[in-house]
Write an enzyme that holds these catalytic residues in place. Structure first.
Site, mmCIF file in Angstrom:
data_model
loop_
_atom_site.group_PDB
_atom_site.id
_atom_site.type_symbol
_atom_site.label_atom_id
_atom_site.label_comp_id
_atom_site.label_asym_id
_atom_site.label_seq_id
_atom_site.Cartn_x
_atom_site.Cartn_y
_atom_site.Cartn_z
ATOM 1 N N ASP A 1 -74.054 42.494 63.186
ATOM 2 C CA ASP A 1 -74.215 40.925 62.776
ATOM 3 C C ASP A 1 -73.095 40.052 62.835
ATOM 4 O OD1 ASP A 1 -76.801 39.424 62.688
ATOM 5 O OD2 ASP A 1 -75.509 38.503 60.969
ATOM 6 N N ASP B 1 -67.966 31.895 73.525
ATOM 7 C CA ASP B 1 -66.424 32.397 73.990
ATOM 8 C C ASP B 1 -65.729 31.000 74.682
ATOM 9 O OD1 ASP B 1 -66.349 35.052 73.154
ATOM 10 O OD2 ASP B 1 -67.166 35.721 74.601
ATOM 11 N N PHE C 1 -69.463 35.937 76.547
ATOM 12 C CA PHE C 1 -70.877 35.341 76.194
ATOM 13 C C PHE C 1 -70.672 34.389 74.916
ATOM 14 C CE2 PHE C 1 -72.118 37.614 72.162
ATOM 15 C CZ PHE C 1 -71.062 38.639 72.267
ATOM 16 N N ARG D 1 -65.294 41.916 66.948
ATOM 17 C CA ARG D 1 -66.172 43.094 67.281
ATOM 18 C C ARG D 1 -65.248 44.219 67.271
ATOM 19 N NH1 ARG D 1 -68.928 40.611 70.239
ATOM 20 N NH2 ARG D 1 -70.323 40.269 68.652
#
Ligand code: IMP
Length: 202
Positions: A72, A160, A157, A186
């Protein structure tokens, strides 16, 4: 008894951008997107990234009977009191696309000067070995930047194109996938997750 290393892991996400990045980093495991099992998207009812990551991983492990991982993540903008936060994927409405969501951030910030446009991407990874796993692995990453006045770059995506990285002197949509995976929220969370998984005893 669960194996120490989970070889096959269901990934509780339908976001192709995330799936691509997670599969590239977790090369030691076989990551199977939940779409292979026709799973519905879990309802993200939590108020924090941690709660929502756990909700998504728990649903996936319960329905697939395999260990499951969920990410998440979202954008936290200081001048917007932390918005879009956990609703980053649907900031401009339930069915909004990436462009509509980032346009809403730009519009909300208006002429706020660059010195007050600090923001960060947050990513929480939750891993459950089975639905009743009392000791999930939780890993978190944060990536600091600033919100631009307009989009820049074609890669990545989500937000960004409006996420400026002063140290790299470019937006995160101008980084190659390899560099983004090394630096990003991430990437950080997944490195930490790999470390914890290798050292977990259950
Ligand atoms: P969720 O984790 O599925 O609730 O949604 C995360 C949302 O945060 C994505 O749909 C993007 O809008 C945004 N987001 C998360 N990670 C990134 C990233 O690496 N780049 C750009 N946007 C991101």
């Amino acid at each position: 008894m669960m194996p120490q290393q989970a070889d096959k892991i269901v990934l509780a996400s339908g976001n192709t951008g995330k799936i691509r990045e997670i599969q590239a980093i977790l090369s030691e495991q076989t990551i199977i997107p939940q779409s292979h099992f026709n799973l519905p998207e879990a309802e993200e009812t939590g108020q924090t990234f941690i709660e929502n990551a756990l909700i998504k991983a728990r649903q996936a492990t319960a329905l697939c009977q395999l260990p499951a991982i969920a990410d998440d993540s979202g954008l936290v903008v200081d001048a917007l009191d932390g918005a879009p936060g956990v609703i980053s994927a649907r900031y401009a409405g339930a069915h909004a696309n990436d462009t509509e969501n980032l346009q809403k951030v730009l519009q909300q910030l208006g002429t706020t000067p660059m010195t007050k446009r600090s923001a960060r991407f947050i990513c929480v990874i939750a891993f459950l070995r089975h639905p009743a796993d009392p000791c999930p692995i939780i890993a978190q990453g944060a990536w600091e930047g600033q919100i631009l006045f307009e989009s820049k770059g074609e890669n990545g995506f989500g937000y960004d194109p409006i996420f400026w990285l002063p140290e790299q002197n470019c937006s995160s949509a101008e980084l190659s996938p390899e560099i983004k995976n090394k630096l990003s929220h991430r990437g950080q969370a997944l490195q930490q997750f790999q470390h914890q998984l290798r050292h977990s005893s259950s």
